[in-house]
Enzyme design. Structure first.
Site, PDB file in Angstrom:
ATOM      1  N   CYS A   1      31.479   6.676  84.752  1.00 30.01           N
ATOM      2  CA  CYS A   1      31.042   6.781  84.268  1.00 30.01           C
ATOM      3  C   CYS A   1      30.727   7.193  82.429  1.00 30.01           C
ATOM      4  O   CYS A   1      31.602   7.793  82.182  1.00 30.01           O
ATOM      5  CB  CYS A   1      29.942   7.855  85.133  1.00 30.01           C
ATOM      6  SG  CYS A   1      30.078   7.209  86.541  1.00 30.01           S
TER       7      CYS A   1
ATOM      8  N   ARG B   1      33.664   1.520  79.195  1.00 32.37           N
ATOM      9  CA  ARG B   1      33.836   2.432  80.483  1.00 32.37           C
ATOM     10  C   ARG B   1      33.803   1.842  81.626  1.00 32.37           C
ATOM     11  O   ARG B   1      33.157   1.521  82.980  1.00 32.37           O
ATOM     12  CB  ARG B   1      33.777   3.770  80.262  1.00 32.37           C
ATOM     13  CG  ARG B   1      33.671   4.068  79.324  1.00 32.37           C
ATOM     14  CD  ARG B   1      33.234   5.492  79.238  1.00 32.37           C
ATOM     15  NE  ARG B   1      33.150   6.411  79.956  1.00 32.37           N
ATOM     16  CZ  ARG B   1      33.879   7.550  80.101  1.00 32.37           C
ATOM     17  NH1 ARG B   1      34.607   7.351  78.895  1.00 32.37           N
ATOM     18  NH2 ARG B   1      34.386   8.327  80.995  1.00 32.37           N
TER      19      ARG B   1
ATOM     20  N   TRP C   1      28.606   3.598  87.118  1.00 36.07           N
ATOM     21  CA  TRP C   1      29.695   2.976  87.783  1.00 36.07           C
ATOM     22  C   TRP C   1      30.270   3.644  89.264  1.00 36.07           C
ATOM     23  O   TRP C   1      30.624   4.277  89.300  1.00 36.07           O
ATOM     24  CB  TRP C   1      31.899   2.785  87.164  1.00 36.07           C
ATOM     25  CG  TRP C   1      32.119   2.207  87.595  1.00 36.07           C
ATOM     26  CD1 TRP C   1      33.670   2.502  88.682  1.00 36.07           C
ATOM     27  CD2 TRP C   1      32.977   1.159  87.657  1.00 36.07           C
ATOM     28  NE1 TRP C   1      34.205   2.439  89.023  1.00 36.07           N
ATOM     29  CE2 TRP C   1      33.882   0.499  88.102  1.00 36.07           C
ATOM     30  CE3 TRP C   1      32.560   0.196  87.019  1.00 36.07           C
ATOM     31  CZ2 TRP C   1      34.397  -0.648  88.770  1.00 36.07           C
ATOM     32  CZ3 TRP C   1      32.959  -1.017  86.762  1.00 36.07           C
ATOM     33  CH2 TRP C   1      34.382  -1.804  87.260  1.00 36.07           C
TER      34      TRP C   1
ATOM     35  N   ASN D   1      29.715  12.297  86.582  1.00 42.39           N
ATOM     36  CA  ASN D   1      31.122  11.383  86.596  1.00 42.39           C
ATOM     37  C   ASN D   1      32.086  12.063  87.267  1.00 42.39           C
ATOM     38  O   ASN D   1      32.912  12.955  87.277  1.00 42.39           O
ATOM     39  CB  ASN D   1      31.338  11.332  84.898  1.00 42.39           C
ATOM     40  CG  ASN D   1      32.585  10.119  85.426  1.00 42.39           C
ATOM     41  OD1 ASN D   1      32.678   9.544  86.262  1.00 42.39           O
ATOM     42  ND2 ASN D   1      33.371   9.773  84.146  1.00 42.39           N
ATOM     43  N   GLY D   2      32.299  10.883  88.584  1.00 42.59           N
ATOM     44  CA  GLY D   2      33.357  11.817  88.958  1.00 42.59           C
ATOM     45  C   GLY D   2      32.664  11.875  91.100  1.00 42.59           C
ATOM     46  O   GLY D   2      31.585  11.106  91.512  1.00 42.59           O
TER      47      GLY D   2
ATOM     48  N   GLU E   1      55.647  -7.631  91.407  1.00 42.93           N
ATOM     49  CA  GLU E   1      55.119  -7.445  90.248  1.00 42.93           C
ATOM     50  C   GLU E   1      55.233  -6.460  89.148  1.00 42.93           C
ATOM     51  O   GLU E   1      54.737  -7.386  88.224  1.00 42.93           O
ATOM     52  CB  GLU E   1      54.434  -6.114  90.971  1.00 42.93           C
ATOM     53  CG  GLU E   1      53.171  -5.259  90.357  1.00 42.93           C
ATOM     54  CD  GLU E   1      52.687  -5.912  89.989  1.00 42.93           C
ATOM     55  OE1 GLU E   1      51.629  -6.728  90.460  1.00 42.93           O
ATOM     56  OE2 GLU E   1      51.046  -5.898  88.874  1.00 42.93           O
TER      57      GLU E   1
ATOM     58  N   LYS F   1      54.441  -8.960  85.434  1.00 43.00           N
ATOM     59  CA  LYS F   1      53.982  -7.577  84.088  1.00 43.00           C
ATOM     60  C   LYS F   1      54.246  -8.153  83.152  1.00 43.00           C
ATOM     61  O   LYS F   1      53.861  -8.433  82.025  1.00 43.00           O
ATOM     62  CB  LYS F   1      53.838  -6.507  84.585  1.00 43.00           C
ATOM     63  CG  LYS F   1      53.074  -5.007  84.506  1.00 43.00           C
ATOM     64  CD  LYS F   1      51.792  -5.737  84.871  1.00 43.00           C
ATOM     65  CE  LYS F   1      50.955  -6.850  85.136  1.00 43.00           C
ATOM     66  NZ  LYS F   1      50.225  -6.819  86.815  1.00 43.00           N
TER      67      LYS F   1
ATOM     68  N   GLU G   1      53.561 -11.527  81.749  1.00 44.48           N
ATOM     69  CA  GLU G   1      51.793 -12.362  81.267  1.00 44.48           C
ATOM     70  C   GLU G   1      51.839 -11.832  80.020  1.00 44.48           C
ATOM     71  O   GLU G   1      50.715 -12.285  79.551  1.00 44.48           O
ATOM     72  CB  GLU G   1      50.964 -11.885  82.610  1.00 44.48           C
ATOM     73  CG  GLU G   1      50.955 -10.481  82.493  1.00 44.48           C
ATOM     74  CD  GLU G   1      49.747 -10.155  83.877  1.00 44.48           C
ATOM     75  OE1 GLU G   1      48.329 -10.828  84.296  1.00 44.48           O
ATOM     76  OE2 GLU G   1      49.728  -9.505  84.983  1.00 44.48           O
TER      77      GLU G   1
ATOM     78  N   HIS H   1      72.183 -15.986  96.881  1.00 46.73           N
ATOM     79  CA  HIS H   1      71.759 -17.273  96.856  1.00 46.73           C
ATOM     80  C   HIS H   1      71.213 -17.946  96.580  1.00 46.73           C
ATOM     81  O   HIS H   1      70.681 -18.467  96.209  1.00 46.73           O
ATOM     82  CB  HIS H   1      71.352 -17.157  99.065  1.00 46.73           C
ATOM     83  CG  HIS H   1      71.315 -16.595  99.951  1.00 46.73           C
ATOM     84  ND1 HIS H   1      72.414 -17.714 100.938  1.00 46.73           N
ATOM     85  CD2 HIS H   1      71.613 -15.269 100.181  1.00 46.73           C
ATOM     86  CE1 HIS H   1      72.547 -15.478 101.881  1.00 46.73           C
ATOM     87  NE2 HIS H   1      72.119 -14.649 101.263  1.00 46.73           N
TER      88      HIS H   1
ATOM     89  N   LYS I   1      40.716 -12.401  82.675  1.00 44.80           N
ATOM     90  CA  LYS I   1      40.537 -10.584  83.289  1.00 44.80           C
ATOM     91  C   LYS I   1      40.212 -11.816  85.053  1.00 44.80           C
ATOM     92  O   LYS I   1      41.032 -10.569  85.873  1.00 44.80           O
ATOM     93  CB  LYS I   1      40.165 -10.054  83.391  1.00 44.80           C
ATOM     94  CG  LYS I   1      39.499  -8.867  84.519  1.00 44.80           C
ATOM     95  CD  LYS I   1      40.937  -7.695  83.824  1.00 44.80           C
ATOM     96  CE  LYS I   1      41.180  -6.593  84.755  1.00 44.80           C
ATOM     97  NZ  LYS I   1      42.559  -6.247  85.498  1.00 44.80           N
TER      98      LYS I   1
HETATM   99  C1  AGP Z   1      47.654  -9.027  87.435  1.00 46.67           C
HETATM  100  O1  AGP Z   1      48.326  -8.990  85.919  1.00 46.67           O
HETATM  101  C2  AGP Z   1      47.047 -10.496  87.103  1.00 46.67           C
HETATM  102  N1  AGP Z   1      45.969 -10.378  85.761  1.00 46.67           N
HETATM  103  C3  AGP Z   1      46.554 -10.989  88.016  1.00 46.67           C
HETATM  104  O2  AGP Z   1      47.348 -12.235  88.801  1.00 46.67           O
HETATM  105  C4  AGP Z   1      45.481 -10.646  88.377  1.00 46.67           C
HETATM  106  O3  AGP Z   1      46.031  -9.529  89.467  1.00 46.67           O
HETATM  107  C5  AGP Z   1      44.793 -11.949  90.025  1.00 46.67           C
HETATM  108  O4  AGP Z   1      44.344 -12.867  89.166  1.00 46.67           O
HETATM  109  C6  AGP Z   1      44.175 -11.458  90.977  1.00 46.67           C
HETATM  110  O5  AGP Z   1      42.436 -10.895  90.155  1.00 46.67           O
HETATM  111  P1  AGP Z   1      41.973 -10.003  91.221  1.00 46.67           P
HETATM  112  O6  AGP Z   1      43.126  -8.507  91.530  1.00 46.67           O
HETATM  113  O7  AGP Z   1      40.451  -9.773  90.553  1.00 46.67           O
HETATM  114  O8  AGP Z   1      41.189 -10.590  92.477  1.00 46.67           O
END
Ligand code: AGP
Length: 612
Positions: free
Chosen positions: A2, A27, A75, A101-102, A485, A489, A492, A508, A607
């Site tokens: 928030c 935010r 939020w 907020n919280g 993961e 990271k 990407e 393998h 995103k």
């Molecule tokens: C994660 O760093 C990526 N931006 C991407 O893999 C993301 O996790 C994926 O598109 C899923 O998004 P969501 O969690 O909003 O469903």
């Protein structure tokens, strides 16, 4: 999270509040409102669902005037994102007004007690309790500020609160316990805000409140007090940031800010859901009763990208707790593979945005075939939540950086709580649950520990390895998903090719890649397969691979064996992924930074992927 703005001075307050809230839009929010106190103490409140433009439209139709007031962008965490739940909230008299907020962790017992004494509540929020509690504390003639003092001593949880009383126009009380609050010092005017962004147009002289402190502010004075109500002589600071930097609270990128928010985000995800004294787990939106659970014979987890990786960790946690099979599928695969689903299947859609097309489609397929459907999601009211029978919200706050960080660690937290909840439904030993809860309760401190001790070292490693063309990430057991993961990271945001692999599987095939030019990032904390990982890493060393090992603090053997180590605090195996992922996030961030990449908006990425 928030946004908060308060003002006492001589300017027309509405433009100050609206302009301030606009500086806080980054935010993330789903509703907004302002309160204006006119000079004879009349309290005017206007609120609107959705964007600030909706609030401005209402204000154009019903202009407010005054030189004293406060504003809020919400939020949602408790209660749907609608006008009625939008802040500010008020007491029965309508004179005491609060923005927040919280999370007020003990709002329910306080609300029930006040309802018994006749207080009428109008919203689903935890915040409204604060206004009524102040009103109750003023009934014996106690002045507003003293009533606030008494109220603050009863509240539990994490909060940034700003409170005013029409009966005491011109005085604002602001209290901090967790989320940030800063006081802006002006000439014949003073401000309160969630961060400095809204203040820079008026002043660069600020006072940051610390946890447990509150400020009593009017047009001419600012007094800061500690939780014993002792006055503190707090020096002001001069802010040198520009407005853009201020939105990132001084961090260079949203991604780095969000990596650093993980301690608070994890805490906000478990707060109010686990009670160590009783060993009880409590979800208020999950809708999964003991009878529901008794019918479940298998679990499917459906997700994409980072959320799919959290699902892989969730598989470990849920299979250990429930002793039933858990399958994890990419949404894009699940929706077309004719999955075997019936009314005894629990399907969990995991999605930060709650709008990812492939995940939503997989969830729709599950629903169509009669599964019990729940979602782990970071956005209240998102599509995934509206189609599900139950929801576990992660309280990470809005995640702006495209590369997901705090959403991931809060998803892991949600899976951990869900596994404990299943143990509770199965009647498992409560002392084991209490122990598991205690270990989770100290994770936020351990996250802070890693950030404080390792960030500079990891930045140096990034400068050492940033020219590499390929990386291999290795992990076993609960850390195999972290290897995946970490690789995601890195690739990407730095555009370096990286692969995650189970450490035991490397021989393998991928072992053919190992040579002196290939950095291998491995997670080798003390788990049930530590010795196995060590022997896998010996295979890497034997072929001159460059080993960067994430290991437990004080692991002398690993210090002497690896080319570089990143040491993290110990925790129990099921919680280790929340800690071991953080070095991989920082490594990816600083490598991408060193390569001059657009960290927050990497090429080709969105995103939220709302298309197939
Ligand atoms: C994660 O760093 C990526 N931006 C991407 O893999 C993301 O996790 C994926 O598109 C899923 O998004 P969501 O969690 O909003 O469903």
């Amino acid at each position: 999270m928030c946004g908060i703005i308060g003002y006492a001075g001589t300017r027309d307050v509405v433009p100050v509040l609206i302009g301030g809230l606009k500086k806080l839009e980054y935010r993330g929010y789903d509703s907004a409102g302002i309160a204006v106190i006119d000079n004879d103490g009349g309290v005017q409140i206007v609120r609107a669902e959705g964007k600030l433009s909706n609030l401005e439209t209402k204000l154009n139709e019903r202009p407010l005037h005054g030189t004293f007031g406060m504003g809020h962008t919400r939020w949602a965490t408790h209660g749907k994102p609608n006008e009625n739940n939008a802040h500010p909230h008020r007491d029965c008299s309508g004179k005491v007004v609060v923005i927040h907020n919280g999370i007020i962790e003990n709002f329910l017992p306080i609300k029930q007690r006040l309802q018994k004494t006749g207080h009428e509540f109008k919203t689903e929020t935890d915040t409204e309790v604060v206004a009524h509690l102040i009103e109750e504390n003023m009934k014996d003639g106690t002045k507003f500020v003293d009533a606030v003092r008494r109220t603050l001593k009863e509240l539990e949880g994490h909060y940034a609160l700003v409170m005013i009383d029409g009966g005491d126009p011109g005085t604002i009380v602001a209290a901090k316990q967790g989320p940030p609050l800063v006081v802006g010092l002006g000439d014949n005017e003073n401000f309160i805000a969630s961060d400095v962004a809204p203040l820079l147009a008026y002043t660069r002289d600020v006072i940051y409140l610390e946890d447990g402190e509150y400020a009593v502010v009017d047009q001419h004075h600012v007094s800061v007090f500690d939780q014993r109500d002792q006055r503190i002589d707090r020096e002001s600071q001069r802010i040198l940031w520009d407005a853009v930097m201020a939105e990132k609270e001084g961090y260079r990128h949203y991604m780095l800010k969000e990596i650093h928010e993980q301690s608070r985000a994890v805490r906000d995800t478990f707060t109010g859901r686990m009670f160590e004294e009783s060993g009880e787990i409590f979800f208020n939106d999950l809708q999964l009763t003991p009878d529901d659970w008794a019918k479940i014979r298998k679990v499917h987890i459906v997700a994409c990208g980072t959320s799919w990786h959290s699902g892989l960790v969730g598989k470990f946690l849920l299979e250990e707790a429930a002793r039933i099979p858990v399958e994890v599928d990419y949404g894009s695969e699940y929706r077309y593979r004719n999955p075997i689903i019936d009314e005894n299947t629990l399907v969990i859609g995991v999605t930060q945005s709650g709008e990812t097309a492939d995940t939503i489609a997989g969830m729709q397929e599950a629903k169509r075939r009669g599964a019990k459907l729940i979602t782990i999601c970071n956005v209240i009211g998102a599509a995934a939540t509206r189609m599900s029978d139950g929801v576990i919200y992660t309280n990470a706050g809005p995640e702006i950086g495209v590369a997901s960080t705090k959403a991931f660690t809060t998803q892991l937290t949600a899976f951990y709580l869900l596994a404990l909840y299943i143990r509770q439904l199965r009647g498992d030993d409560v002392d084991d649950r209490r122990y598991a809860m205690h270990e989770l309760s100290v994770i936020p401190h351990k996250i802070e520990d890693i950030l404080a001790k390792q960030e500079e070292h990891i930045e140096a490693l990034a400068h050492k390895y940033y020219k590499s063309q390929d990386f291999l990430f290795l992990g076993r057991g609960v850390h195999y998903p972290i290897a995946l993961e970490g690789a995601l990271k890195l690739k990407e945001i730095s555009y370096i090719h990286a692969e995650g692999y189970p450490a035991g599987e490397m021989k393998h095939g991928p072992i053919a890649l190992i040579d002196e030019n290939l950095p291998v990032v491995a997670i080798a904390t003390h788990t049930s397969v530590y010795e196995k990982v060590v022997s896998n890493l010996q295979e890497v060393k034997a072929r001159d691979g460059k080993l960067i090992v994430i290991c437990d603090e004080g692991d002398e053997a690993m210090r002497n064996f690896a080319d570089d180590v990143i040491e993290i605090p110990w925790t129990i195996e099921p919680l280790q992924p929340i800690l071991s992922v953080i070095p991989t996030q920082l490594l990816a961030y600083y490598i991408a930074l060193r390569r001059g990449c657009d960290v927050d908006q990497p090429r080709n990425l969105a995103k939220s992927v709302t298309v197939e």
